[in-house]
Design a protein around this motif. Sequence first.
Motif: not given
Length: 439
Positions: A148-153, A205-207, A392-400, A404-409
């Motif tokens: 449901x979600x992906x990331x690329x460079x 990173x995203x839907x 924490x400074x070096x922590x990212x919430x990438x997705x919730x 069944x639904x994706x939230x990019x917060x």
Amino acid sequence: MNIIIIGAGLVGSSLAEELSEDNDVVLIDTDYDLCNKLDNRLDVKVINGNGANIDVLNEAKVNEADFVICTTNNNELNILLSIIARSFGAKKTIARVKDVEYTSLFMNKKRSTSIDAIINPEIITAYKIIQLLFIPNSKNFTLLASDLIGFFEITLSKDNDFVGKAIKDCIFPKYTIIATIGRKDQIMVPTGDDVLHEGDKLILMGKRDNIFEIIKNMGLFDLKKILIIGGGTVGFYLAKYLEESHIDVKLIEKNEQRCELIASKLNNTIVINGDGTDLDLLKQENAFDYDVIISVTDNDETNLISSLLIKKMGAKKAIVRTNKYSYTNLYKILDIDFDVSPKLETIRAIKFYITTEFNSIVNINNNVEVVDFIANETMPIVKDKLKDLKLPARMIVGAIIRKGQIIIPRGSDKINAGDEVIIFTNIDEFEQVKKFIKG
């Protein structure tokens, strides 16, 4: 965890072997000879019997099972077994179901709460092929959370608008975030104050659908014409997605009735009734003029022959569906660019679904951990909005992932108990982040 697998074919036995390293696994099948063979080879409890039988389920201790995974070759039986297992006390159930109508029906949790996950090999195979089409280098593209979600460079060139700006001042595509920055030999999880430099390698990173659209808009995807051999479920879903992405698609299917059905459901795909191994037909349809040939029939020999013929005629790339696991090595020595196995993709999808409460799923260059966990009511992160949490400074919430639904917060979003959460963190802060989340 206690895991029961019903159905000891390639999918079931492979899962049993891989999951037995860290879990207590029971494998059930009606085939006496197969059970004896697997009992001698695998470090799991093997029961010869019917998975719907009360005595067999009691012997397997279904009431103590964290997961019951139903992988027989019968759709209806897998659904029935899942419902029975849940009624006898199993915490969660997973069913392999190839029929699209059943998949749609049971994915709607308002209609059924007896099955926690439906894994459709045909649909996940189609999405895997789409992934290979958009970003063929798997090191640069990964799909998570049941695809449901992906990331690329991407690498920032000197004329990129982001260069010289702090991340908090950059405008990114909707539902997309920067998960990591690679700079020289270091990879870090960024903060909003980090300034982007020329040469930085960003992991976005995203839907899933937004990621694919971004890839196209950034000029990273230059395929214009695709030929599909085989109009089954995989071929149909491929054609549907690709035509919606404004790609010229032609599909060849041998069954005339099936051709009429899929032609009525597709808007811009040219559907041809014919044999994908017919050289005269392939020449007539200018098969050599296509960027990619995708052969996804139920017959491995047809897939192989059609792909090799069309590549010899000039097609740039060939992707084939592999129904026989033993053929995988054959494709590697022939002129086939990618082969995709529905069975192996099913195993991967089921393994991904069975996660512990806090599970590292991807490690990026030994610098960054991508972590997946299920939030519960005891965790401090479920109490407030993200912007009000002292993360924490070096922590990212990438997705919730919620129902069944994706939230990019964003900062105003909140994590609820039961949400599946994916975070990025520097590896040297992994333990600190873990303690923060668990409280």
